[in-house]
Design a protein around this motif. Structure first.
Motif, PDB file in Angstrom:
ATOM      1  N   ASN A 103      27.500  32.004  60.002  1.00  0.00           N
ATOM      2  CA  ASN A 103      28.297  32.987  60.740  1.00  0.00           C
ATOM      3  C   ASN A 103      29.707  32.497  61.035  1.00  0.00           C
ATOM      4  O   ASN A 103      30.607  33.290  61.263  1.00  0.00           O
ATOM      5  N   GLY A 104      29.891  31.183  61.015  1.00  0.00           N
ATOM      6  CA  GLY A 104      31.220  30.607  61.211  1.00  0.00           C
ATOM      7  C   GLY A 104      31.985  30.427  59.923  1.00  0.00           C
ATOM      8  O   GLY A 104      33.132  29.956  59.936  1.00  0.00           O
ATOM      9  N   ALA A 105      31.376  30.819  58.800  1.00  0.00           N
ATOM     10  CA  ALA A 105      32.074  30.712  57.516  1.00  0.00           C
ATOM     11  C   ALA A 105      33.236  31.690  57.470  1.00  0.00           C
ATOM     12  O   ALA A 105      33.157  32.808  57.998  1.00  0.00           O
ATOM     13  N   LEU A 106      34.310  31.286  56.838  1.00  0.00           N
ATOM     14  CA  LEU A 106      35.488  32.135  56.702  1.00  0.00           C
ATOM     15  C   LEU A 106      35.336  33.074  55.514  1.00  0.00           C
ATOM     16  O   LEU A 106      34.748  32.716  54.491  1.00  0.00           O
ATOM     17  N   ILE A 107      35.846  34.284  55.656  1.00  0.00           N
ATOM     18  CA  ILE A 107      35.907  35.186  54.514  1.00  0.00           C
ATOM     19  C   ILE A 107      36.785  34.532  53.448  1.00  0.00           C
ATOM     20  O   ILE A 107      37.922  34.144  53.712  1.00  0.00           O
ATOM     21  N   GLY A 108      36.236  34.355  52.261  1.00  0.00           N
ATOM     22  CA  GLY A 108      36.945  33.649  51.199  1.00  0.00           C
ATOM     23  C   GLY A 108      36.539  32.198  51.048  1.00  0.00           C
ATOM     24  O   GLY A 108      36.947  31.533  50.091  1.00  0.00           O
ATOM     25  N   GLU A 109      35.744  31.706  51.961  1.00  0.00           N
ATOM     26  CA  GLU A 109      35.210  30.344  51.856  1.00  0.00           C
ATOM     27  C   GLU A 109      34.274  30.250  50.647  1.00  0.00           C
ATOM     28  O   GLU A 109      33.528  31.178  50.353  1.00  0.00           O
ATOM     29  N   ARG A 110      34.323  29.112  49.953  1.00  0.00           N
ATOM     30  CA  ARG A 110      33.503  28.956  48.756  1.00  0.00           C
ATOM     31  C   ARG A 110      32.485  27.842  48.922  1.00  0.00           C
ATOM     32  O   ARG A 110      32.799  26.783  49.467  1.00  0.00           O
ATOM     33  N   TRP A 111      31.271  28.125  48.433  1.00  0.00           N
ATOM     34  CA  TRP A 111      30.176  27.162  48.495  1.00  0.00           C
ATOM     35  C   TRP A 111      29.729  26.810  47.084  1.00  0.00           C
ATOM     36  O   TRP A 111      29.610  27.676  46.227  1.00  0.00           O
ATOM     37  N   ARG A 112      29.455  25.535  46.869  1.00  0.00           N
ATOM     38  CA  ARG A 112      28.774  25.108  45.641  1.00  0.00           C
ATOM     39  C   ARG A 112      27.320  24.812  45.999  1.00  0.00           C
ATOM     40  O   ARG A 112      27.040  24.054  46.928  1.00  0.00           O
ATOM     41  N   ILE A 113      26.418  25.410  45.246  1.00  0.00           N
ATOM     42  CA  ILE A 113      24.993  25.172  45.447  1.00  0.00           C
ATOM     43  C   ILE A 113      24.413  24.660  44.134  1.00  0.00           C
ATOM     44  O   ILE A 113      24.597  25.276  43.082  1.00  0.00           O
ATOM     45  N   GLY A 114      23.735  23.524  44.192  1.00  0.00           N
ATOM     46  CA  GLY A 114      23.243  22.917  42.962  1.00  0.00           C
ATOM     47  C   GLY A 114      24.394  22.392  42.134  1.00  0.00           C
ATOM     48  O   GLY A 114      25.469  22.067  42.646  1.00  0.00           O
ATOM     49  N   ALA A 115      24.190  22.334  40.834  1.00  0.00           N
ATOM     50  CA  ALA A 115      25.183  21.734  39.951  1.00  0.00           C
ATOM     51  C   ALA A 115      26.329  22.663  39.611  1.00  0.00           C
ATOM     52  O   ALA A 115      27.478  22.220  39.484  1.00  0.00           O
ATOM     53  N   ASP A 116      26.056  23.972  39.492  1.00  0.00           N
ATOM     54  CA  ASP A 116      27.054  24.860  38.896  1.00  0.00           C
ATOM     55  C   ASP A 116      27.436  26.075  39.723  1.00  0.00           C
ATOM     56  O   ASP A 116      28.559  26.576  39.603  1.00  0.00           O
ATOM     57  N   LEU A 117      26.530  26.598  40.538  1.00  0.00           N
ATOM     58  CA  LEU A 117      26.786  27.872  41.209  1.00  0.00           C
ATOM     59  C   LEU A 117      27.881  27.748  42.265  1.00  0.00           C
ATOM     60  O   LEU A 117      27.820  26.875  43.129  1.00  0.00           O
ATOM     61  N   ILE A 118      28.870  28.633  42.194  1.00  0.00           N
ATOM     62  CA  ILE A 118      29.900  28.727  43.228  1.00  0.00           C
ATOM     63  C   ILE A 118      29.911  30.158  43.755  1.00  0.00           C
ATOM     64  O   ILE A 118      30.068  31.112  42.992  1.00  0.00           O
ATOM     65  N   LEU A 119      29.756  30.280  45.066  1.00  0.00           N
ATOM     66  CA  LEU A 119      29.757  31.566  45.744  1.00  0.00           C
ATOM     67  C   LEU A 119      30.941  31.657  46.691  1.00  0.00           C
ATOM     68  O   LEU A 119      31.428  30.633  47.194  1.00  0.00           O
ATOM     69  N   GLU A 120      31.388  32.879  46.944  1.00  0.00           N
ATOM     70  CA  GLU A 120      32.498  33.114  47.870  1.00  0.00           C
ATOM     71  C   GLU A 120      32.080  34.128  48.927  1.00  0.00           C
ATOM     72  O   GLU A 120      31.573  35.207  48.601  1.00  0.00           O
ATOM     73  N   VAL A 121      32.304  33.796  50.187  1.00  0.00           N
ATOM     74  CA  VAL A 121      31.943  34.666  51.303  1.00  0.00           C
ATOM     75  C   VAL A 121      32.835  35.906  51.307  1.00  0.00           C
ATOM     76  O   VAL A 121      34.061  35.796  51.238  1.00  0.00           O
ATOM     77  N   THR A 122      32.217  37.092  51.408  1.00  0.00           N
ATOM     78  CA  THR A 122      32.980  38.342  51.354  1.00  0.00           C
ATOM     79  C   THR A 122      32.877  39.193  52.603  1.00  0.00           C
ATOM     80  O   THR A 122      33.793  39.973  52.894  1.00  0.00           O
ATOM     81  N   SER A 123      31.774  39.095  53.343  1.00  0.00           N
ATOM     82  CA  SER A 123      31.576  40.033  54.450  1.00  0.00           C
ATOM     83  C   SER A 123      30.354  39.658  55.273  1.00  0.00           C
ATOM     84  O   SER A 123      29.638  38.704  54.953  1.00  0.00           O
ATOM     85  N   ALA A 124      30.136  40.436  56.314  1.00  0.00           N
ATOM     86  CA  ALA A 124      28.983  40.263  57.200  1.00  0.00           C
ATOM     87  C   ALA A 124      27.973  41.374  56.943  1.00  0.00           C
ATOM     88  O   ALA A 124      28.331  42.456  56.476  1.00  0.00           O
ATOM     89  N   ARG A 125      26.735  41.121  57.272  1.00  0.00           N
ATOM     90  CA  ARG A 125      25.688  42.141  57.150  1.00  0.00           C
ATOM     91  C   ARG A 125      25.738  43.064  58.374  1.00  0.00           C
ATOM     92  O   ARG A 125      25.710  42.613  59.513  1.00  0.00           O
ATOM     93  N   ILE A 126      25.818  44.364  58.142  1.00  0.00           N
ATOM     94  CA  ILE A 126      25.751  45.353  59.208  1.00  0.00           C
ATOM     95  C   ILE A 126      24.331  45.916  59.215  1.00  0.00           C
ATOM     96  O   ILE A 126      23.849  46.399  58.194  1.00  0.00           O
ATOM     97  N   PRO A 127      23.625  45.864  60.345  1.00  0.00           N
ATOM     98  CA  PRO A 127      22.222  46.297  60.359  1.00  0.00           C
ATOM     99  C   PRO A 127      22.082  47.789  60.084  1.00  0.00           C
ATOM    100  O   PRO A 127      22.915  48.597  60.512  1.00  0.00           O
ATOM    101  N   CYS A 128      21.035  48.156  59.352  1.00  0.00           N
ATOM    102  CA  CYS A 128      20.819  49.539  58.951  1.00  0.00           C
ATOM    103  C   CYS A 128      19.425  50.000  59.372  1.00  0.00           C
ATOM    104  O   CYS A 128      18.622  49.231  59.904  1.00  0.00           O
TER     105      CYS A 128
END
Length: 223
Positions: A103-128
């Protein structure tokens, strides 16, 4: 080092609380490695996690909501409050993490998971309504909103294969201060925060950016 506790895939079922014929909100840990890649535009493509399924393509899935992450620490808080076991994946998250401030991650922050995967934070989940129906807890949407622990949606920058036990490394953080929690508050309980959300720039999910612009435009006309 932050860790990936599980990669969770949809266990499909039908329910009267969803607008679609089925829902994939009930996700359960995969037994082995799972490929992750950009799925395609929202409305035509679902999850970026191989083997996962999204049925409501109007509101979920697509490149900017390819992966949903939630912290085990936050699940533990809810587990204690609700007095029931909450296994990894029960909030519909693809990734259950440990040691990472989702929840403290910045929009646009990037994570590497494992050897190759890179993800970028885009938004928050809005409950439905589907989330509320699945949890079957009184006043769930309000309670979830007030807690300000929404979890993060991410897009895929570089595809890769991941599995439980992989390390998570924050490889870059943008210069603004718009976190997942800040965005969530701006869109729910504190609309006065909306102008600053735009500091996140192009990293912000375009659907959310359009929503912010509409709300700010409406406020300008009222002034």
């Amino acid at each position: 080092m932050p860790l990936l506790l599980s990669v969770n895939l949809a266990h499909l079922h039908s329910a009267d609380y969803t607008d679609a014929d089925f829902t994939g909100i009930d996700k359960r840990p995969a037994a082995g490695p799972v490929a992750v890649a950009a799925p395609g535009p929202m409305g035509t493509a679902g999850s970026g996690v191989a083997g996962d399924v999204v049925y409501d393509l109007r509101d979920h899935g697509g490149d900017h909501q390819a992966v949903y992450a939630f912290a085990r620490e936050d699940l533990d808080i809810w587990q204690k409050e609700l007095g029931r076991e909450l296994p990894n994946g029960v909030f519909g998250e693809n990734l259950t993490t440990s040691g990472l401030d989702v929840n403290g991650a910045l929009i646009g922050e990037r994570w590497r998971i494992g050897a190759d995967l890179i993800l970028e934070v885009t938004s928050a989940r809005i409950p439905c309504r589907t989330f509320a129906g699945w949890l079957d807890e009184q006043g769930w949407v309000k309670r979830f909103t007030q807690a300000t622990m929404p979890g993060a949606y991410l897009r895929v920058i570089e595809p890769g294969e991941i599995q439980a036990g992989d390390g998570i490394e924050v490889v870059s953080r943008p210069g603004h201060e718009v976190t997942v929690a800040y965005l969530f508050r701006a869109l729910t309980t504190e609309p006065g925060l909306l102008p600053r959300v735009l500091d996140a720039g192009d990293a912000l999910n375009p659907t959310y950016a359009a929503k912010v612009h509409r709300r700010l435009s409406g406020r300008s006309r009222e002034a």
